[in-house]
Design an enzyme around this catalytic site. Structure first.
Site, short mmCIF file in Angstrom:
data_model
loop_
_atom_site.label_atom_id
_atom_site.label_comp_id
_atom_site.label_asym_id
_atom_site.label_seq_id
_atom_site.Cartn_x
_atom_site.Cartn_y
_atom_site.Cartn_z
CD1 TRP A 199 -2.26 4.89 -1.97
CD2 TRP A 199 -1.95 6.77 -3.12
NE1 TRP A 199 -0.93 4.94 -2.32
CE2 TRP A 199 -0.71 6.10 -3.03
CE3 TRP A 199 -2.00 7.99 -3.80
CZ2 TRP A 199 0.47 6.59 -3.60
CZ3 TRP A 199 -0.83 8.50 -4.36
CH2 TRP A 199 0.38 7.80 -4.27
CG ASP A 366 8.69 -2.53 -1.47
OD1 ASP A 366 7.75 -2.61 -2.29
OD2 ASP A 366 8.50 -2.24 -0.28
CG ASP A 367 6.16 -4.75 -6.45
OD1 ASP A 367 6.46 -5.82 -6.98
OD2 ASP A 367 5.13 -4.10 -6.73
NE ARG A 443 0.68 -0.87 -8.09
CZ ARG A 443 1.74 -1.24 -7.40
NH1 ARG A 443 1.77 -2.40 -6.78
NH2 ARG A 443 2.79 -0.47 -7.32
CD1 TRP A 477 -0.25 -9.52 3.16
CD2 TRP A 477 0.62 -11.41 3.97
NE1 TRP A 477 -1.12 -10.55 2.87
CE2 TRP A 477 -0.62 -11.72 3.36
CE3 TRP A 477 1.34 -12.45 4.56
CZ2 TRP A 477 -1.16 -13.00 3.33
CZ3 TRP A 477 0.82 -13.74 4.53
CH2 TRP A 477 -0.42 -14.00 3.91
CG ASP A 478 1.67 -3.90 -0.45
OD1 ASP A 478 0.61 -3.41 -0.06
OD2 ASP A 478 2.55 -3.24 -1.06
CG MET A 479 -4.71 -6.81 -0.02
SD MET A 479 -6.02 -5.65 -0.35
CE MET A 479 -7.43 -6.72 -0.34
CG ASN A 480 -0.26 -2.64 -3.63
OD1 ASN A 480 -0.43 -1.70 -2.88
ND2 ASN A 480 0.92 -3.21 -3.78
CB CYS A 526 1.86 -2.95 3.56
SG CYS A 526 2.00 -1.67 2.30
CG ASP A 548 2.08 3.71 -0.62
OD1 ASP A 548 2.80 3.04 0.14
OD2 ASP A 548 1.42 3.21 -1.55
C1 GLA Z 1 2.30 -0.43 -2.11
C2 GLA Z 1 3.07 -0.19 -0.84
C3 GLA Z 1 4.40 0.44 -1.16
C4 GLA Z 1 5.16 -0.46 -2.10
C5 GLA Z 1 4.34 -0.73 -3.35
C6 GLA Z 1 5.01 -1.77 -4.21
O1 GLA Z 1 1.89 0.76 -2.68
O2 GLA Z 1 2.35 0.60 0.05
O3 GLA Z 1 5.12 0.68 0.01
O4 GLA Z 1 5.48 -1.66 -1.43
O5 GLA Z 1 3.06 -1.20 -3.02
O6 GLA Z 1 4.30 -2.04 -5.34
#
Ligand code: GLA
Length: 729
Positions: A199, A366-367, A443, A477-480, A526, A548
């Site tokens: 990361w 964002d989030d 997370r 479109w994220d995936m964390n 993302c 990030d």
């Molecule tokens: C991920 C993305 C970030 C941001 C966070 C939000 O880490 O890479 O850019 O959007 O999630 O929780």
């Protein structure tokens, strides 16, 4: 480009502009062998390279030593448990639980164009610009038929490979492993180049020595991952950017993968690439088919740079479908590093107003805008706007932002579910989990089982409903988190191994649906930064958030590794504040801008809190973006120097296709005392064209600039940078 069947020696020859690939069919059984892959050769018979006239002889001449043959024969697709002890390409369990397979030649077709791969992203072409060789194979004992596919493209040195197989028996069979490609070749002292990371430091270039045995890159995380990348290059001992052998292998897939090089007892190499067999298995009923994702191979003897430009052109012309590919993307400002979860509509509108004054074109929220999301502990799945933060609702906010003169974009993480969410309280079984075992949180979230139609529909409809509710022109479109506890409440016991691949197929289906329903939407993928930056995702989105880590110096390495394969126009890159939130480093504002210019370009900061000096620099940065973006988006990329190698400076160049202009980016990472200027030899220019560096008087032939180079004066301080614009006179 051409594909030829050479009847006299029962072989197939694929010719790209500069390369040839030769497959030979041997012995009465129809073993499919690999004879040659390298620089283009005439249509001579090179099947001797398979060494089948040496000991060990083919089984029809020496049945007593069948395994000696199979264990050394350079095959196009290795079998399992029948005599070849190197890595298998396919494993199938039959109705008795036994696994043994050898796919043998049955026939072929040469087709204009390139057939689609069902349910999967893949390179595409019309009938004029690609040709495909399909080789039919079969294992009669098992009742399995298959087709090995090879495609080539006009004006490209890429070859794609994939396989589909079909159960033609009367019984159920279990597919436990399926590689997309296998290739055996002599080891001419290659090194293995891989992209390793973590990361916030994704895709750093790493060289490995190839020892005997197996060395691999892989992911079993349910995505292509931060840590390893679905890419391997075999690189000659003396290969540089502009000279020497390179074989590149890149997997067009976003889930678990294995890419492996095995050096055997005779010093030959076996390269395999495909879906990782761990936790994988597919049950095939009579008549069922399974399609593998494809691998894109590039061979060149003109160094890493030629491989890079081959991938860039192929992906721009034959993979990325978005209409934004060839358009300037709106310059966006994203509020993540500006506010994290702590924002409301007033804060966003403040940012939007100041951003507008600076010339920025889009605000991305964002989030943190939905459900009860105050931090990352809750609400994923509850995709309705949080009206405590966004007073008056989303439609009103978007109208206000539009009124200011900015477009509006929004963040989602559709594949996820927080244990603390209304959705989880209603549907705990929608999270991927093993019955009876407390699932692993990451997370503080779980992964939705999007392989279930009702779950997929819910997640998709949440996104679509929000998009229809306001004038939203961009989605991140994220995936964390990565996958664990692989088990689905809706799969039978003997189908649980299908879950991870079905997950990836479901993700593709959702994204396909999104881009079909909202064709004008700009989609940026993302995954906790760049954990799902792969060719599979580029089929759906023209850009992917690269990392990030927005620190300009760390980005040099991340963007160097990423751009080794992927076009600059795909790399999400933003200017952020200093000290940088990830590494604490302070770099000049213009260096941050110059480095972000090599990607999509945008801002990730609270513009209302910037110093006047930095704020005033933004319109100039934006003008620079406008001036060079077409060149950066569509030009040819040349890596001139690497800070990761020299610990001193970084330098890269983009040359327009017509060679009439070029942009050179130079970053002096660490100043060195008492040094003279740095000489850089340019690349890719037309020898006979006359060029001038903008702002200077002297003119030079391209040939001089390439052979003699230019001098770049040492800059005063660390992290300093400079752009040089070369224009044809
Ligand atoms: C991920 C993305 C970030 C941001 C966070 C939000 O880490 O890479 O850019 O959007 O999630 O929780």
């Amino acid at each position: 480009m051409n594909i030829t069947y050479l009847r006299g020696n029962n072989s197939f020859k694929l010719d790209t502009d500069n390369t040839s690939y030769v497959i030979g069919i041997v012995d009465s059984e129809g073993f499919i062998g690999h004879a040659y892959y390298g620089a283009k050769i005439p249509n001579d018979n090179v099947t001797y390279l398979m060494r089948t006239n040496e000991n060990p002889l083919v089984p029809s001449l020496n049945g007593r030593d069948r395994s000696s043959f199979l264990d050394t024969f350079p095959t196009e697709f290795s079998g399992n448990n029948v005599g070849d002890y190197r890595e298998s390409s396919i494993n199938i369990r039959d109705k008795n639980g036994a696994s043994g397979i050898q796919l043998l030649y049955r026939g072929y077709r040469i087709i204009n164009g390139k057939p689609k791969i069902k349910g999967l992203p893949a390179t595409f072409s019309d009938e004029m610009n690609a040709m495909t060789l399909e080789i039919d194979v079969e294992d009669v004992n098992l009742g399995v038929k298959g087709t090995l596919s090879y495609s080539i493209f006009n004006n490209s040195d890429a070859i794609t490979r994939s396989i589909r197989i079909k159960n033609v028996s009367d019984n159920i069979i279990y597919l436990d492993k399926l590689m997309s490609m296998c290739m055996d070749m002599d080891d001419d002292d290659y090194r293995m180049l891989v992209l390793h990371g973590s990361w916030a430091r994704e895709r750093h270039i790493e060289y490995r020595k190839i020892g005997h045995g197996k060395q691999s890159v892989s992911s079993i995380r349910g995505e292509s991952s931060h840590q390893e990348h679905p890419f391997i290059a075999l690189v000659g001992e003396n290969t540089t950017q502009s000279y020497g052998d390179v074989y590149g292998f890149n997997f067009v897939y976003s889930g678990n993968f294995l890419g492996q090089v095995e050096k055997n007892q005779f010093n030959s190499l076996r390269v395999v690439m495909g879906i990782h067999p761990e936790n994988f298995g597919f049950k095939l009923d009579t008549g069922d088919e399974f399609y593998s994702p494809e691998v894109v191979m590039v061979y060149t003897n003109q160094g890493l740079g030629h491989m890079t430009r081959t991938y860039h052109d192929l992906y721009r012309n034959h993979l990325i479908r978005s209409s934004y590919l060839r358009k300037p993307r709106p310059i966006l400002i994203n509020n993540w590093e500006a506010t994290y979860f702590d924002f409301d509509n007033e804060k966003l509108l403040d940012i939007a107003r100041t951003a507008k004054e600076c010339g920025i074109e889009m605000l991305v929220m964002d989030d943190g805008w939905f459900g009860n999301r105050k931090d990352d502990n809750s609400s994923l799945g509850d995709w309705w706007v949080n009206e405590t933060k966004i007073k008056g609702g989303l439609k009103k906010l978007v109208e206000d932002v539009n009124e200011i003169g900015l477009k509006f974009g929004i963040w989602f993480e559709p594949e996820m579910i927080s244990p603390d969410s209304r959705l989880y309280r209603q549907h705990p079984d929608w999270a991927i989990a093993i019955p009876g075992r407390i699932p692993c949180r990451s997370r503080n979230q779980y992964v939705l089982d999007i392989t279930r139609k009702e779950v997929r529909d819910y997640a998709y409809n949440c996104v679509a409903k929000i998009l229809k509710s306001a004038n939203i022109e961009y989605v991140k479109w994220d995936m964390n988190r990565q996958l664990t506890d692989i088990s689905s409440a809706c799969l039978e016991a003997d189908r649980q191994g299908e879950l991870i691949h079905r997950y990836v197929l479901a993700l593709y289906e959702m994204q396909e649906r999104l881009i079909a329903e909202f064709p004008n939407l700009l989609l940026e993928n993302c995954s906790g930064g760049g954990a799902r930056f792969d060719p599979g995702m580029l089929y759906y989105s023209p850009q992917i958030w690269c990392s990030d880590d927005t620190d300009a110096i760390e980005r040099l390495s991340i963007q160097e590794g990423t751009s080794l394969i992927y076009p600059l126009s795909t790399m999400g890159a933003h200017v952020s504040v200093c000290p940088n939130h990830t590494v604490g480093r302070v770099t000049p504002f213009d260096t941050r801008g110059n480095v972000a210019l090599a990607g999509t370009f945008g801002y990730e900061l609270d513009v209302t809190k910037l110093s006047e000096e930095d704020k005033e620099a933004i319109p100039q940065q934006i003008a620079t973006y406008r001036k060079f973006n077409k060149l950066i988006r569509e030009g040819d990329y040349y890596r001139l120097a690497s800070y990761s190698e020299n610990n001193y400076y970084d330098c890269y160049q983009v040359v327009s296709k017509d060679k009439s202009e070029a942009l050179i980016t130079f970053v002096q990472v660490l100043n060195q005392p008492n040094m003279h200027s740095i000489k850089i030899k340019l690349q890719g220019l037309d020898d006979n064209k006359i060029y001038k560096i903008e702002g200077k008087e002297e003119t030079y032939h391209g040939e001089t600039l390439k052979k003699a180079g230019i001098l770049i004066e040492r800059l005063n301080g660390d992290f300093q940078s400079k752009l040089l614009h070369l224009i044809e006179q």
